[in-house]
Write a protein that holds these residues in place. Structure first.
Motif, short mmCIF file in Angstrom:
data_model
loop_
_atom_site.label_atom_id
_atom_site.label_comp_id
_atom_site.label_asym_id
_atom_site.label_seq_id
_atom_site.Cartn_x
_atom_site.Cartn_y
_atom_site.Cartn_z
N THR A 226 27.72 15.08 -1.56
CA THR A 226 28.29 15.69 -0.37
C THR A 226 27.31 16.61 0.37
OG1 THR A 226 30.39 15.69 -1.55
CG2 THR A 226 30.28 17.01 0.45
N PRO A 227 27.17 16.43 1.68
CA PRO A 227 26.33 17.34 2.46
C PRO A 227 27.11 18.55 2.93
CG PRO A 227 27.10 15.58 3.87
CD PRO A 227 27.66 15.30 2.51
N VAL A 228 26.40 19.54 3.43
CA VAL A 228 27.01 20.72 4.03
C VAL A 228 27.29 20.42 5.51
CG1 VAL A 228 26.74 23.17 4.58
CG2 VAL A 228 25.79 22.24 2.45
N GLN A 229 28.46 20.79 5.96
CA GLN A 229 28.77 20.74 7.38
C GLN A 229 29.06 22.15 7.88
OE1 GLN A 229 32.01 17.91 8.01
NE2 GLN A 229 30.53 16.26 8.34
N THR A 230 28.99 22.34 9.19
CA THR A 230 29.36 23.62 9.78
C THR A 230 30.35 23.39 10.91
OG1 THR A 230 27.48 23.56 11.31
CG2 THR A 230 27.18 24.74 9.22
N ALA A 231 31.20 24.38 11.13
CA ALA A 231 32.16 24.33 12.23
C ALA A 231 32.38 25.76 12.72
CB ALA A 231 33.48 23.72 11.77
N VAL A 232 32.57 25.90 14.02
CA VAL A 232 32.87 27.20 14.61
C VAL A 232 34.38 27.35 14.66
CG1 VAL A 232 32.67 28.66 16.64
CG2 VAL A 232 30.74 27.22 15.95
N LEU A 233 34.90 28.39 14.00
CA LEU A 233 36.34 28.60 13.90
C LEU A 233 36.76 29.89 14.59
CD1 LEU A 233 36.90 27.72 10.12
CD2 LEU A 233 36.84 26.17 12.08
N SER A 234 37.89 29.84 15.25
CA SER A 234 38.50 31.04 15.80
C SER A 234 39.24 31.76 14.68
CB SER A 234 39.48 30.67 16.90
OG SER A 234 40.59 29.97 16.36
N CYS B 34 31.40 28.60 10.09
CA CYS B 34 31.88 28.35 8.72
C CYS B 34 31.18 27.13 8.14
CB CYS B 34 33.40 28.13 8.74
SG CYS B 34 34.12 27.76 7.12
N ALA B 35 30.57 27.28 6.97
CA ALA B 35 30.03 26.15 6.22
C ALA B 35 31.16 25.55 5.38
CB ALA B 35 28.88 26.60 5.33
N LEU B 36 31.24 24.24 5.34
CA LEU B 36 32.33 23.59 4.63
C LEU B 36 31.91 22.21 4.18
CD1 LEU B 36 35.03 22.45 7.25
CD2 LEU B 36 32.68 22.98 7.81
N ASP B 37 32.76 21.56 3.39
CA ASP B 37 32.47 20.21 2.94
C ASP B 37 33.20 19.20 3.83
OD1 ASP B 37 35.12 19.16 1.48
OD2 ASP B 37 34.87 21.29 1.00
N PRO B 38 32.71 17.97 3.95
CA PRO B 38 33.31 16.98 4.85
C PRO B 38 34.73 16.58 4.47
CG PRO B 38 31.07 16.35 4.26
CD PRO B 38 31.44 17.49 3.37
N PHE B 39 35.09 16.69 3.19
CA PHE B 39 36.44 16.31 2.76
C PHE B 39 37.48 17.22 3.40
CE2 PHE B 39 39.88 16.45 -0.53
CZ PHE B 39 40.30 15.14 -0.38
N VAL B 40 37.27 18.52 3.28
CA VAL B 40 38.16 19.48 3.94
C VAL B 40 38.04 19.36 5.45
CG1 VAL B 40 38.50 21.95 4.37
CG2 VAL B 40 38.28 21.12 2.04
N VAL C 34 38.28 19.76 15.05
CA VAL C 34 37.23 20.74 15.29
C VAL C 34 35.87 20.06 15.19
CG1 VAL C 34 36.15 22.87 14.47
CG2 VAL C 34 38.64 22.64 14.44
N PHE C 35 34.99 20.33 16.15
CA PHE C 35 33.65 19.75 16.11
C PHE C 35 32.89 20.26 14.90
CE2 PHE C 35 29.08 20.08 17.00
CZ PHE C 35 28.79 18.74 17.23
N LYS C 36 32.25 19.32 14.19
CA LYS C 36 31.49 19.69 12.99
C LYS C 36 30.08 19.10 13.09
CE LYS C 36 35.08 18.03 11.02
NZ LYS C 36 36.16 18.39 11.92
N GLU C 37 29.16 19.85 12.55
CA GLU C 37 27.77 19.41 12.55
C GLU C 37 27.29 19.32 11.11
OE1 GLU C 37 23.47 20.66 14.57
OE2 GLU C 37 25.29 21.80 15.01
N THR C 38 26.65 18.20 10.76
CA THR C 38 26.12 18.02 9.41
C THR C 38 24.74 18.66 9.32
OG1 THR C 38 27.36 15.95 9.15
CG2 THR C 38 25.53 16.33 7.63
N LEU C 39 24.56 19.48 8.31
CA LEU C 39 23.33 20.26 8.17
C LEU C 39 22.16 19.36 7.74
CD1 LEU C 39 22.65 23.27 8.52
CD2 LEU C 39 22.89 23.53 6.04
N MET C 40 21.05 19.47 8.46
CA MET C 40 19.84 18.70 8.17
C MET C 40 18.66 19.66 8.02
SD MET C 40 20.82 15.40 8.46
CE MET C 40 19.32 14.46 8.81
N LYS C 41 17.72 19.27 7.16
CA LYS C 41 16.47 20.02 7.04
C LYS C 41 15.35 19.01 6.77
CE LYS C 41 14.30 23.91 4.66
NZ LYS C 41 14.44 24.96 3.63
#
Length: 489
Positions: free
Chosen positions: A347-355, A427-433, A446-453
């Protein structure tokens, strides 16, 4: 007990791709069975998949077991994790069911429904009738319902209702013994027993799964839970009298104590070497205990790595990803196997901006069953250690969020409303949630972005390995990591 009609029943559950331990249990079954397995019934209560070793190893191991015991009866219940998290996982399950069927291994799930036909799909059966020593043995199975299968035109019906609807069929068949494989919490197994009594159906054995912690047996209700992750196997002897059965738990077989049959060794050794499971990683330093339904050091430790990697304000993680604690052991060198046991998913890390409003809705869902499912709250989220939660039980016994603290600062007023509604939190979260599973519908849109490096996915398991390596130089030996504070009022 009439020894001429007695049968051996071997029960195991929740392998989660612990292939070596599974093969150790299979070795025990082979050594404790008659030649060719003529009087043996092998019952697997589900969740064969989702774990460390290659899933194909588990499938091949079952086929090898079948070759060793060609006359044994083998039944496998579907567990919630067997369906997987995408169409490829489901396709693999269906193909596996077909391969098992060709090997006379029966895949069961009575409450699985095809939405188009309203019946069990062709690749799984609601029950099976088996002839063992001239006795008619009926085996059925159920799977806990909290996964979203509608996108595959499937659904899991209510377990108790399904069993009640089967009562007349069971009475018509009049089996010499009825065995139920229930991949659900112990409370569900108790409901099946009570429903059977109400319907006038005799249940001769309930084998439970899904519970990852040890569960005490209930001999009065003939309910037994083998230990998950292929730790143990239960060996029963069932005899038959007129209109009844005699059930005796002969022994509990441990995967640690059972010598591995040579037929399983080559494939296991090859995979372990290829995957590097025995490679040393770091010295055991932190005491990272695990709690499935509550905050815990391991959960916050992992969430903190996600938060740091994403440079986020907070992090949340589905509690189901964490399968084993990582307790401190003086002088122990942790291997990749030890860390894979903690978190094996890719599982990768995703991020989402939450109110603040959305964040409160997320946490409300996480604690909704806090006071109702003390041992099996699958919705619970492990959170970063900078998060604090105050929750309470409402009139219907559901949990509700009263206050959220981020870095010791409250974000709600005394009425539970956001102090600053226009604020935003990364907020960092997993794709399942993030995909809205387990009731987290508020996150689906909610728009989510998958973290890349460096053009590579940032995987949670890699963050854990790196943090465990650094812990040796950062924390005192044997120290406990600070967990999210949850206050109940």
């Amino acid at each position: 007990m009439n020894k001429q009609t007695a049968i051996d029943i071997f029960a195991l559950t929740d392998c989660h791709q612990e292939a070596r331990k599974l093969c150790s249990l299979f070795s025990g079954i082979i050594s404790h069975s008659n030649k060719f397995g003529s009087e043996a019934l092998i019952c697997d209560c589900g969740d064969l998949f989702k774990g460390i070793y290659d899933r194909e190893l588990c499938v091949e191991s079952y086929l090898k077991l079948r070759q060793q015991l060609p006359e044994a009866k083998i039944v496998i219940a579907l567990g919630n994790n067997d369906f997987g998290f995408n169409s490829e996982h489901l396709n693999f399950l269906q193909q596996t069911a077909q391969r098992f069927n060709q090997a006379n291994i029966h895949v069961l799930c009575a409450n699985l429904r095809d939405l188009n036909t309203g019946t069990c799909p062709k690749w799984a059966d609601p029950y099976i009738l088996l002839d063992i020593n001239g006795k008619k043995i009926m085996v059925t199975a159920f799977c806990v319902n909290y996964i979203r299968l509608q996108r595959y035109n499937l659904t899991l019906a209510d377990i108790t209702e399904t069993f009640e609807n089967m009562a007349e069929t069971i009475k018509h068949i009049e089996p010499d013994a009825l065995i139920v494989l229930n991949h659900a919490l112990r409370t569900s197994s108790a409901e099946i027993w009570q429903t059977a009594k109400k319907c006038g159906v005799r249940v001769d054995l309930i084998i439970g799964g899904h519970e990852h912690s040890a569960v005490e047996p209930n001999p009065n209700e003939r309910t037994y839970y083998p230990q998950a992750f292929s730790r143990t196997l239960l060996h029963f002897k069932m005899g038959f009298a007129q209109c009844s059965t005699d059930l005796h738990l002969l022994e509990t077989i441990s995967s640690k104590a059972e010598p591995l049959n040579p037929i399983f060794e080559p494939a296991l050794d090859e995979y372990e070497q290829k995957a590097g499971l025995n490679i040393p990683v770091a010295k055991s330093t932190l005491n990272l205990t695990r709690n499935y339904s509550d905050t815990c050091p391991l959960g916050s430790f992992v969430a903190d790595q996600m938060r740091t990697a994403a440079k986020a304000d907070l992090a949340v993680l589905s509690t189901g990803y964490l399968t084993h604690a990582l307790r401190y052991e003086k002088g122990k060198i942790l291997t990749m196997y030890n860390l894979e046991r903690v978190f094996s998913a890719e599982t990768p890390v995703q991020t989402a901006v939450l109110s603040p409003k959305t964040l409160k809705a997320v946490l409300n869902n996480a604690v909704r069953f806090r006071y109702l499912q003390i041992y099996g709250n699958t919705r619970f989220l492990q959170c970063s250690s900078n998060l604090g939660i105050v929750c309470a039980k409402n009139a219907e016994n559901y949990g509700e969020i009263k206050q959220i603290m981020i870095n010791n600062e409250p974000i709600l007023d005394s009425d539970g409303n956001p102090l600053h509604p226009s604020d935003e939190y990364l907020c960092a979260l997993d794709p399942f949630v993030g995909s809205g599973e387990l009731g987290f519908d508020m996150l689906r849109s909610v728009f989510k972005e998958t973290l890349m490096k460096n053009n590579q996915l940032v995987r949670i398991k890699d963050l854990i390995v790196r943090a465990i390596k650094n812990a040796e130089y950062t924390y005192p030996e044997g120290s406990t990591y600070p967990a999210t504070k949850v206050t109940d009022i």
